[in-house]
Write an enzyme that holds these catalytic residues in place. Structure first.
Site, PDB file in Angstrom:
ATOM      1  N   HIS A 109       0.830  -1.212   0.000  1.00 13.93           N
ATOM      2  CA  HIS A 109       0.000   0.000   0.000  1.00 13.93           C
ATOM      3  C   HIS A 109       0.858   1.254   0.000  1.00 13.93           C
ATOM      4  O   HIS A 109       0.487   2.263   0.602  1.00 13.93           O
ATOM      5  CB  HIS A 109      -0.992  -0.002   1.179  1.00 13.93           C
ATOM      6  N   ASP A 142       1.519  -3.793  -9.603  1.00  9.39           N
ATOM      7  CA  ASP A 142       1.146  -5.115 -10.122  1.00  9.39           C
ATOM      8  C   ASP A 142       1.477  -5.258 -11.601  1.00  9.39           C
ATOM      9  O   ASP A 142       2.077  -6.247 -12.036  1.00  9.39           O
ATOM     10  CB  ASP A 142      -0.351  -5.378  -9.928  1.00  9.39           C
ATOM     11  N   TYR A 177     -10.298  -0.408  -0.727  1.00  3.98           N
ATOM     12  CA  TYR A 177      -9.002  -0.011  -1.302  1.00  3.98           C
ATOM     13  C   TYR A 177      -9.043   1.476  -1.664  1.00  3.98           C
ATOM     14  O   TYR A 177      -8.171   2.255  -1.279  1.00  3.98           O
ATOM     15  CB  TYR A 177      -8.712  -0.862  -2.550  1.00  3.98           C
TER      16      TYR A 177
HETATM   17  C1  GLA Z   1      -3.133  -3.977  -5.124  1.00  4.39           C
HETATM   18  C2  GLA Z   1      -2.882  -2.821  -6.098  1.00  4.39           C
HETATM   19  C3  GLA Z   1      -1.420  -2.371  -6.058  1.00  4.39           C
HETATM   20  C4  GLA Z   1      -0.943  -2.139  -4.623  1.00  4.39           C
HETATM   21  C5  GLA Z   1      -1.330  -3.297  -3.710  1.00  4.39           C
HETATM   22  C6  GLA Z   1      -1.041  -3.005  -2.265  1.00  4.39           C
HETATM   23  O1  GLA Z   1      -2.458  -5.116  -5.540  1.00  4.39           O
HETATM   24  O2  GLA Z   1      -3.223  -3.173  -7.413  1.00  4.39           O
HETATM   25  O3  GLA Z   1      -1.261  -1.222  -6.854  1.00  4.39           O
HETATM   26  O4  GLA Z   1      -1.427  -0.924  -4.126  1.00  4.39           O
HETATM   27  O5  GLA Z   1      -2.706  -3.617  -3.823  1.00  4.39           O
HETATM   28  O6  GLA Z   1       0.313  -2.837  -2.046  1.00  4.39           O
END
Ligand code: GLA
Length: 383
Positions: A33, A170, A220
């Site tokens: 995060h 990601d 989120y």
């Molecule tokens: C998800 C999001 C990423 C990142 C993670 C937490 O996977 O897609 O961009 O923020 O959560 O680290």
């Protein structure tokens, strides 16, 4: 897998596949995060992923089928498309839109996907589908984008089309992964280093809690907003682009501007997690795996109590690991609210770990999770 997918392609489309691609999923070793706060993250690609077979058609349509979902979608080429409810094909369609927005003449292609990343498990099945699609189109139509441009397109799909205000980690991890290496990525500058993952006598275990991630997207986005609130407040006193411009020491000097306890906790997590990634990168380079493991536990504790994105299932896995003598570090990975945890587990104890963890987990949660030992793999490839 390639030949099985080719066979299925022939069955579903009554013609042969022209090309087959593989794109991995990812785990994040540490740095959670903080990508959307300009921080440092340390993900790596895994060998679970998405296979994609394609072949041209003569009717100017894009057709999307998957061996994982029953639904199939067909859209016209060369017009922009709207998001359609919660369909999985929104991911490839969002990617197609990105190329159309660039004025690229792409049309008439049939797609068949197969993925072995458990869906909604926090191992980036969606980033894997996005990059798989972008990589295949770029290759097939010879569009000449580099991987970073594809990553940015995929992130725009997630943010503007799907509606998740995620960071870049990601898509970047999935596109830039290399076998046996972690990516140390600065999410503000997008500069990155590949670091050897030499786990010595340990393996990376992935534990899927199998908790459905209800409301995960809205929670989120709520965290992203909370960080923006903290940044705004801090900016009244100190000029910052991102929360991760501060280290813990500097944060301590300015944190009094944040009166709300929740917002303060969120910002504390972000700043300290970023510091932990710097320490973790050093520890990994120096082969100090026990220190790395300690930082993993600290990261989890912070995500649990300050950032509040863990949950009973993930905490149960990590609590078990703390008391299990052959694990030196464990934490949730990815967005949280369910999904997967990772653990550094001593080689040779895989079965013992799985048995005891399963008993412990079932007794507290009521159903078993799933445990995999994963290899660190490569980014997208044409097979
Ligand atoms: C998800 C999001 C990423 C990142 C993670 C937490 O996977 O897609 O961009 O923020 O959560 O680290």
């Amino acid at each position: 897998m390639k030949s099985q997918l080719e066979e299925k392609f022939a069955e579903q489309y009554q013609k042969n596949a022209d090309a087959v691609y593989f794109t991995p999923g990812r785990v994040n070793l540490i740095g959670e995060h903080i990508d959307y706060n300009g921080g440092l993250v340390m993900p790596c690609a895994i060998t679970l992923g998405t296979w994609l077979a394609i072949s041209p058609n003569n009717d100017g349509k894009f057709r999307f089928k998957s061996l994982n979902f029953n639904e199939q979608t067909e859209v016209e080429s060369n017009v922009l498309h709207q998001k359609n409810g919660g369909l999985w094909s929104n991911y490839p369609i969002g990617v197609i839109n990105e190329f159309i927005k660039d004025g690229k003449e792409i049309s008439g292609l049939d797609f068949l996907y197969f993925g072995n990343i458990p869906i909604g498990s926090g191992l980036s099945s969606s980033a894997s589908i996005e990059i798989a699609t972008a990589f295949a189109i770029n290759d097939y139509f010879n569009l000449g984008y580099d991987n970073l441009e594809l990553v940015k397109k995929a992130k725009r799909v997630e943010n503007d089309f799907i509606g998740l205000n995620s960071g870049i980690m990601d898509q970047f991890a999935v596109a830039f992964g290399e076998k046996d290496k972690a990516i140390v990525l600065d999410c503000e500058t997008l500069k990155y280093k590949m670091v050897d993952i030499n786990l010595g006598k340990y393996v990376l275990a992935i534990i899927n809690t199998k908790k459905p991630r209800e409301l995960a997207d809205s929670k989120y986005n709520e965290r992203v907003e909370e960080c923006q609130t903290a940044l705004k407040l801090l900016n009244e006193e100190v000029k910052l682009n991102n929360l991760c411009d501060l280290n813990a020491e500097k944060f301590a000097l300015h944190k009094h501007v944040i009166a709300d306890e929740t917002i303060l906790n969120r910002a504390s997590h972000v700043v300290k997690e970023n510091d932990r990634v710097h320490l973790a990168a050093k520890a990994l380079n120096a082969g100090e795996l026990e220190e790395f493991g300690r930082l993993m536990y600290a990261s989890h504790q912070s995500l649990r109590s300050l950032y509040e994105v863990s949950g009973k299932e993930l905490d149960t896995v990590v609590d078990f690991c703390i008391d299990y003598e052959h694990v030196i570090g464990a934490r949730m990975t990815g967005a949280g609210f369910g999904g997967c945890a990772i653990a550094l587990l001593e080689k040779g104890f895989e079965e013992d770990f799985a048995k005891h963890l399963t008993d412990y987990y079932v007794a507290r949660i009521g159903y078993p999770g799933e445990i995999y030992v994963s290899d660190i793999g490569n980014g997208p490839t044409k097979l």
